[in-house]
Scaffold this active site. Structure first.
Site, PDB file in Angstrom:
ATOM      1  N   GLY A 236       0.782  -1.235   0.000  1.00  0.00           N
ATOM      2  CA  GLY A 236       0.000   0.000   0.000  1.00  0.00           C
ATOM      3  C   GLY A 236       0.810   1.279   0.000  1.00  0.00           C
ATOM      4  O   GLY A 236       0.230   2.364   0.095  1.00  0.00           O
ATOM      5  N   GLU A 278       4.337  -6.574   1.881  1.00  0.00           N
ATOM      6  CA  GLU A 278       3.962  -6.993   0.525  1.00  0.00           C
ATOM      7  C   GLU A 278       3.849  -5.784  -0.401  1.00  0.00           C
ATOM      8  O   GLU A 278       2.769  -5.500  -0.929  1.00  0.00           O
ATOM      9  CB  GLU A 278       2.602  -7.680   0.547  1.00  0.00           C
ATOM     10  CG  GLU A 278       2.555  -8.925   1.379  1.00  0.00           C
ATOM     11  CD  GLU A 278       1.127  -9.390   1.625  1.00  0.00           C
ATOM     12  OE1 GLU A 278       0.972 -10.574   1.924  1.00  0.00           O
ATOM     13  OE2 GLU A 278       0.196  -8.577   1.509  1.00  0.00           O
ATOM     14  N   PRO A 279       4.916  -5.065  -0.638  1.00  0.00           N
ATOM     15  CA  PRO A 279       4.811  -3.901  -1.513  1.00  0.00           C
ATOM     16  C   PRO A 279       4.684  -4.320  -2.975  1.00  0.00           C
ATOM     17  O   PRO A 279       5.321  -5.281  -3.410  1.00  0.00           O
ATOM     18  CB  PRO A 279       6.137  -3.169  -1.280  1.00  0.00           C
ATOM     19  CG  PRO A 279       7.092  -4.242  -0.862  1.00  0.00           C
ATOM     20  CD  PRO A 279       6.281  -5.300  -0.156  1.00  0.00           C
ATOM     21  N   ARG A 281       3.091  -1.653  -5.826  1.00  0.00           N
ATOM     22  CA  ARG A 281       3.211  -0.388  -6.551  1.00  0.00           C
ATOM     23  C   ARG A 281       4.537   0.326  -6.277  1.00  0.00           C
ATOM     24  O   ARG A 281       5.187   0.837  -7.189  1.00  0.00           O
ATOM     25  CB  ARG A 281       2.050   0.513  -6.132  1.00  0.00           C
ATOM     26  CG  ARG A 281       1.898   1.776  -6.935  1.00  0.00           C
ATOM     27  CD  ARG A 281       0.896   2.738  -6.283  1.00  0.00           C
ATOM     28  NE  ARG A 281      -0.261   2.102  -5.742  1.00  0.00           N
ATOM     29  CZ  ARG A 281      -1.449   2.006  -6.358  1.00  0.00           C
ATOM     30  NH1 ARG A 281      -1.613   2.529  -7.550  1.00  0.00           N
ATOM     31  NH2 ARG A 281      -2.463   1.397  -5.776  1.00  0.00           N
ATOM     32  N   ARG A 318      -6.455   3.052 -15.523  1.00  0.00           N
ATOM     33  CA  ARG A 318      -6.576   3.703 -14.208  1.00  0.00           C
ATOM     34  C   ARG A 318      -7.236   5.081 -14.269  1.00  0.00           C
ATOM     35  O   ARG A 318      -7.834   5.527 -13.308  1.00  0.00           O
ATOM     36  CB  ARG A 318      -5.220   3.772 -13.508  1.00  0.00           C
ATOM     37  CG  ARG A 318      -4.671   2.380 -13.147  1.00  0.00           C
ATOM     38  CD  ARG A 318      -3.454   2.428 -12.232  1.00  0.00           C
ATOM     39  NE  ARG A 318      -3.778   2.746 -10.860  1.00  0.00           N
ATOM     40  CZ  ARG A 318      -3.695   3.928 -10.312  1.00  0.00           C
ATOM     41  NH1 ARG A 318      -3.276   4.961 -11.025  1.00  0.00           N
ATOM     42  NH2 ARG A 318      -4.023   4.128  -9.049  1.00  0.00           N
ATOM     43  N   TYR A 322     -10.280   5.097 -11.829  1.00  0.00           N
ATOM     44  CA  TYR A 322     -10.102   5.823 -10.558  1.00  0.00           C
ATOM     45  C   TYR A 322      -9.972   7.332 -10.750  1.00  0.00           C
ATOM     46  O   TYR A 322      -9.614   8.037  -9.809  1.00  0.00           O
ATOM     47  CB  TYR A 322      -8.827   5.367  -9.839  1.00  0.00           C
ATOM     48  CG  TYR A 322      -8.617   3.878  -9.755  1.00  0.00           C
ATOM     49  CD1 TYR A 322      -9.501   3.065  -9.049  1.00  0.00           C
ATOM     50  CD2 TYR A 322      -7.501   3.296 -10.341  1.00  0.00           C
ATOM     51  CE1 TYR A 322      -9.282   1.704  -8.965  1.00  0.00           C
ATOM     52  CE2 TYR A 322      -7.270   1.931 -10.247  1.00  0.00           C
ATOM     53  CZ  TYR A 322      -8.169   1.141  -9.562  1.00  0.00           C
ATOM     54  OH  TYR A 322      -7.945  -0.200  -9.467  1.00  0.00           O
ATOM     55  N   CYS A 348     -13.133   2.719 -28.362  1.00  0.00           N
ATOM     56  CA  CYS A 348     -14.466   3.279 -28.621  1.00  0.00           C
ATOM     57  C   CYS A 348     -15.259   3.551 -27.365  1.00  0.00           C
ATOM     58  O   CYS A 348     -16.297   2.920 -27.120  1.00  0.00           O
ATOM     59  CB  CYS A 348     -15.220   2.352 -29.551  1.00  0.00           C
ATOM     60  SG  CYS A 348     -14.543   2.471 -31.187  1.00  0.00           S
ATOM     61  N   GLU A 349     -14.771   4.442 -26.553  1.00  0.00           N
ATOM     62  CA  GLU A 349     -15.483   4.877 -25.346  1.00  0.00           C
ATOM     63  C   GLU A 349     -15.076   6.313 -25.072  1.00  0.00           C
ATOM     64  O   GLU A 349     -13.887   6.621 -25.121  1.00  0.00           O
ATOM     65  CB  GLU A 349     -15.040   4.060 -24.117  1.00  0.00           C
ATOM     66  CG  GLU A 349     -15.357   2.622 -24.223  1.00  0.00           C
ATOM     67  CD  GLU A 349     -16.022   2.066 -22.985  1.00  0.00           C
ATOM     68  OE1 GLU A 349     -16.409   2.844 -22.096  1.00  0.00           O
ATOM     69  OE2 GLU A 349     -16.147   0.846 -22.948  1.00  0.00           O
ATOM     70  N   TYR A 378       0.117  -1.815 -12.074  1.00  0.00           N
ATOM     71  CA  TYR A 378      -1.305  -1.875 -12.400  1.00  0.00           C
ATOM     72  C   TYR A 378      -1.621  -1.274 -13.770  1.00  0.00           C
ATOM     73  O   TYR A 378      -2.678  -0.683 -13.959  1.00  0.00           O
ATOM     74  CB  TYR A 378      -2.139  -1.215 -11.290  1.00  0.00           C
ATOM     75  CG  TYR A 378      -1.878  -1.821  -9.930  1.00  0.00           C
ATOM     76  CD1 TYR A 378      -2.259  -3.131  -9.654  1.00  0.00           C
ATOM     77  CD2 TYR A 378      -1.212  -1.109  -8.928  1.00  0.00           C
ATOM     78  CE1 TYR A 378      -1.996  -3.710  -8.419  1.00  0.00           C
ATOM     79  CE2 TYR A 378      -0.944  -1.682  -7.690  1.00  0.00           C
ATOM     80  CZ  TYR A 378      -1.341  -2.971  -7.447  1.00  0.00           C
ATOM     81  OH  TYR A 378      -1.080  -3.544  -6.232  1.00  0.00           O
TER      82      TYR A 378
END
Ligand code: LLP
Length: 421
Positions: A236, A278-279, A281, A318, A322, A348-349, A378
């Site tokens: 995190g 547990e890194p 990112r 992302r 987000y 196409c969005e 990610y």
């Protein structure tokens, strides 16, 4: 990150990124391999300085590839996997099976069996029924860590918060489920209860939430006379996407967390456990960039100025997911960032946007290369074949080498599972 303009060209470790883009094609993920190693070493150094026993498992969901995992083995990192696919990939690498931790809130029986057959020794259990299933399927002793939900809200995007009471992850401390889980594991024939795990969220800038959780967990364990050998605090740790963000201060942050753990144990007369991290990112995020080629430029007077690139939400989800923000740089020359524009993908969005309202050079035109920064975590791992887009290649760069670690998908691979008639 060793990105700099040399002779009016953006370079990584002195290598011209436009040459790399031409050679391997775009979209393209390019990683500074040296920086990945440095991030691993910073965590090791910070944890060693604490004097505690420790392990670090790279959270492979951030970016999985065999060569990256081999690098992790060289850097004394274990792996955290959450699916048979991540485990399969990990097993092709040099990371020893006993350093692979199996996670997930809904491990299937097939996954549990596969992990057992593969020699995985360490499971992070996430539910009461998993305890029974794992105990039944285990044909040998298994080390069990229980993921608990401490009921702590981390200050981050709600989609990547995980420690609040209403969460699919972990067993609630406050509702008594965590204690019930521990008792069940202790009573299970094949399971050896070694500790607890929490992960309160992702992209967290500061340590206060983690420290509060460490205090809460040690007090709670102590009150209930539960001994642990391992305290796993998850990952995190934040990275810098834009100037407003803060790269988690690994050295000070780990010191404050390990100090808090020592104090909490001292206060409770509790035996100091091993600390596990547990890194994901923070290991690969800032080390990676995405290179795109510019195609269409569309000016809608008084409304917006769209610059479209040759990838989009298939390799960069992302922003859509987000509302994440990114910095960009023009690769093939250096010019002032003087024009407000929106960088759009080619899918196409309408929501297929890389970055809205960013100032970049006015002169950007078809054929230029753009680099999107901090896309090492990610992005590749969340890429898809939407619009039958091909997943990009991945390149690792050091001062002396440029090597391909993942090839671009091929058109044939897109249809290889189609059943013809
Ligand atoms: N450990 C556990 C149990 C996790 O669930 C995660 C991330 C990590 C470690 C690694 O977290 P990190 O150090 O990478 O923040 N797709 C989202 C992030 C989802 C994170 C899920 N779990 C994003 O793009 O921001």
């Amino acid at each position: 990150m060793t990105l700099q303009y040399i002779n009016n060209e953006l370079t990584m470790h002195g290598h011209r990124l436009s040459d790399i883009a031409k050679k391997y094609g775009t979209p393209l993920f390019v990683y500074d391999e040296t920086m990945i190693r440095e991030q691993c070493r910073r965590f090791h150094t910070a944890l060693k300085a604490s004097g505690l026993r420790y392990t670090i498992s790279y959270a492979s969901k951030a970016f999985s590839s065999i060569q990256l995992f081999n690098l992790m083995a060289e850097e004394q990192m274990g792996l955290d996997v959450v699916s048979e696919g991540e485990l399969f990939t990990a097993l092709q690498s040099k990371v020893p099976e006993n350093q692979i931790h199996f996670h997930g809130n809904n491990k299937t029986n097939r996954e549990i069996q596969y992990a057992m057959e593969s020699g995985v020794e360490y499971f992070v259990i996430d539910s009461l029924d998993e305890i029974e299933r794992l105990n039944t399927l285990a044909e040998r002793p298994v080390k069990a860590v229980l993921r608990i939900n401490p009921g702590v809200e981390a200050h981050t995007h709600e989609f990547i918060q995980t420690g609040q009471e209403n969460s699919k992850f972990g067993l609630s401390v406050k509702k008594g489920l965590a204690l019930e889980g521990i008792k069940k594991i202790q009573a299970a024939e094949h399971l050896e209860f070694i500790g607890v795990h929490f992960h309160i969220g992702s992209q967290i800038f500061e340590s206060t939430g983690t420290i509060a959780t460490v205090d809460l967990v040690i007090d709670w364990l102590s009150e209930n006379h539960i001994e642990i050998d391992v305290l796993n605090i998850g990952g995190g740790f934040s990275i810098k996407y834009t100037e407003e963000d803060i790269s988690y201060p690994i050295e000070e942050g780990i010191k404050s967390i390990t100090d808090a753990l020592k104090n909490a144990c001292h206060r409770n007369n509790f035996t100091l456990p091993e600390i596990s991290l547990e890194p994901g990112r923070s290991i690969v995020g800032e080390a990676g960039i995405t290179l795109y080629e510019v195609g269409t430029v569309k000016n809608i007077p008084d409304v917006n100025y769209y610059v479209s690139i040759d990838g989009g939400m298939s390799d960069h989800i992302r922003t859509a997911l987000y509302d994440a923000q990114y910095d960009l740089k023009l690769v093939n020359r250096e010019e002032p960032h003087d024009k407000m524009m929106t960088i759009a993908g080619k899918l196409c969005e309408s929501g297929d946007i890389i970055r809205r309202d960013i100032k970049l050079p006015t002169s950007i035109h078809t054929g230029d290369y753009l680099a999107v920064l901090s896309t090492g975590a990610y992005h590749y791992s969340m890429s898809s074949n939407y619009n039958q887009m091909l997943k990009p290649a991945v390149i690792f760069v050091t001062e002396d080498s440029i090597k391909q670690v993942v090839r671009r998908q091929t058109l044939d691979q897109l249809i290889q599972n189609d059943v013809l008639a």
